[in-house]
Design a protein around this motif. Structure first.
Motif, mmCIF file in Angstrom:
data_model
loop_
_atom_site.group_PDB
_atom_site.id
_atom_site.type_symbol
_atom_site.label_atom_id
_atom_site.label_comp_id
_atom_site.label_asym_id
_atom_site.label_seq_id
_atom_site.Cartn_x
_atom_site.Cartn_y
_atom_site.Cartn_z
ATOM 1 N N ARG A 189 0.795 -1.231 0.000
ATOM 2 C CA ARG A 189 0.000 0.000 0.000
ATOM 3 C C ARG A 189 0.827 1.280 0.000
ATOM 4 N NH1 ARG A 189 -0.570 -2.244 5.051
ATOM 5 N NH2 ARG A 189 0.222 -0.992 6.760
ATOM 6 N N THR A 220 2.990 2.315 -2.268
ATOM 7 C CA THR A 220 3.304 2.862 -3.581
ATOM 8 C C THR A 220 2.139 3.695 -4.103
ATOM 9 O OG1 THR A 220 2.469 0.939 -4.759
ATOM 10 C CG2 THR A 220 4.781 0.877 -4.097
ATOM 11 N N VAL A 221 2.439 4.628 -4.979
ATOM 12 C CA VAL A 221 1.426 5.545 -5.502
ATOM 13 C C VAL A 221 0.382 4.789 -6.324
ATOM 14 C CG1 VAL A 221 1.061 7.522 -7.044
ATOM 15 C CG2 VAL A 221 3.029 7.462 -5.507
ATOM 16 N N GLU A 222 0.816 3.841 -7.151
ATOM 17 C CA GLU A 222 -0.117 3.102 -8.002
ATOM 18 C C GLU A 222 -1.109 2.304 -7.160
ATOM 19 O OE1 GLU A 222 3.256 2.608 -8.324
ATOM 20 O OE2 GLU A 222 3.631 3.879 -10.059
ATOM 21 N N ARG A 225 -2.058 3.001 -4.055
ATOM 22 C CA ARG A 225 -2.991 3.923 -3.403
ATOM 23 C C ARG A 225 -4.088 4.361 -4.365
ATOM 24 N NH1 ARG A 225 0.841 7.998 -1.484
ATOM 25 N NH2 ARG A 225 2.485 6.512 -1.097
ATOM 26 N N GLN A 226 -3.741 4.533 -5.639
ATOM 27 C CA GLN A 226 -4.755 4.881 -6.635
ATOM 28 C C GLN A 226 -5.707 3.708 -6.860
ATOM 29 O OE1 GLN A 226 -2.380 6.035 -9.971
ATOM 30 N NE2 GLN A 226 -2.174 8.154 -9.262
ATOM 31 N N ALA A 227 -5.190 2.500 -6.881
ATOM 32 C CA ALA A 227 -6.028 1.314 -7.083
ATOM 33 C C ALA A 227 -6.971 1.101 -5.906
ATOM 34 C CB ALA A 227 -5.160 0.076 -7.291
ATOM 35 N N ALA A 277 -8.432 3.351 -4.340
ATOM 36 C CA ALA A 277 -9.482 4.361 -4.522
ATOM 37 C C ALA A 277 -9.875 5.045 -3.217
ATOM 38 C CB ALA A 277 -10.693 3.732 -5.189
ATOM 39 N N GLY A 278 -8.889 5.372 -2.395
ATOM 40 C CA GLY A 278 -9.165 6.121 -1.182
ATOM 41 C C GLY A 278 -9.759 5.318 -0.035
ATOM 42 N N TRP A 338 -10.233 -2.421 2.865
ATOM 43 C CA TRP A 338 -9.611 -3.236 1.827
ATOM 44 C C TRP A 338 -9.412 -4.677 2.314
ATOM 45 C CZ3 TRP A 338 -9.682 -1.660 -2.919
ATOM 46 C CH2 TRP A 338 -8.933 -2.317 -3.877
ATOM 47 N N ARG A 378 -17.526 1.491 -9.822
ATOM 48 C CA ARG A 378 -16.361 1.732 -10.686
ATOM 49 C C ARG A 378 -16.730 2.399 -11.997
ATOM 50 N NH1 ARG A 378 -12.226 -3.156 -9.974
ATOM 51 N NH2 ARG A 378 -11.520 -2.558 -7.909
#
Length: 121
Positions: A30, A32-34, A36-38, A40-41, A47, A92
């Protein structure tokens, strides 16, 4: 009909298993930036709960019916998966046509398993 239901159950369980495992992997990565984007906040707790639900549905789609231990869990798990698929599709895609066909295929297979197994109880 029984063979068709088993094929659908194993296919759906495999998809749920892979979704649960991938959510667990994303939760572990969790930072990494990618990722965190996946995510979705969503918080890590949400999760992990979604991953646990996916894994529980995967198990409940196959094992209760296979061993005839509380077999009512199989159609219930199929309904839970159908509702979860619909919710994910709406969240989504916003209800647009994006990912409509795979979502409808999953929901259709879930309903086939739910109705087919419920009628055999």
């Amino acid at each position: 009909m029984d063979v068709l239901l088993w094929v659908a159950q194993v296919f759906l369980a495999w998809i749920c298993l892979m979704a649960g495992v991938s959510r667990l992997r994303l939760a572990a990565l969790r930072d990494t930036v990618e990722v965190r984007q996946a995510m979705a906040g969503r918080s890590i707790v949400v999760w992990l709960l979604l991953a646990a639900l996916d894994l529980a549905v995967a198990v409940a789609l196959v094992l209760p019916w296979a061993f005839q231990v509380v077999p009512v869990l199989t159609p219930v798990a199929a309904v839970v998966d159908a509702v979860g698929t619909a919710v994910v599709w709406v969240r989504r895609s916003g209800g647009t046509g994006r990912m409509l066909v795979p979502s409808l295929l999953m929901i259709g297979l879930d309903l086939l398993v739910a109705v087919g197994r419920w009628s055999q109880l």
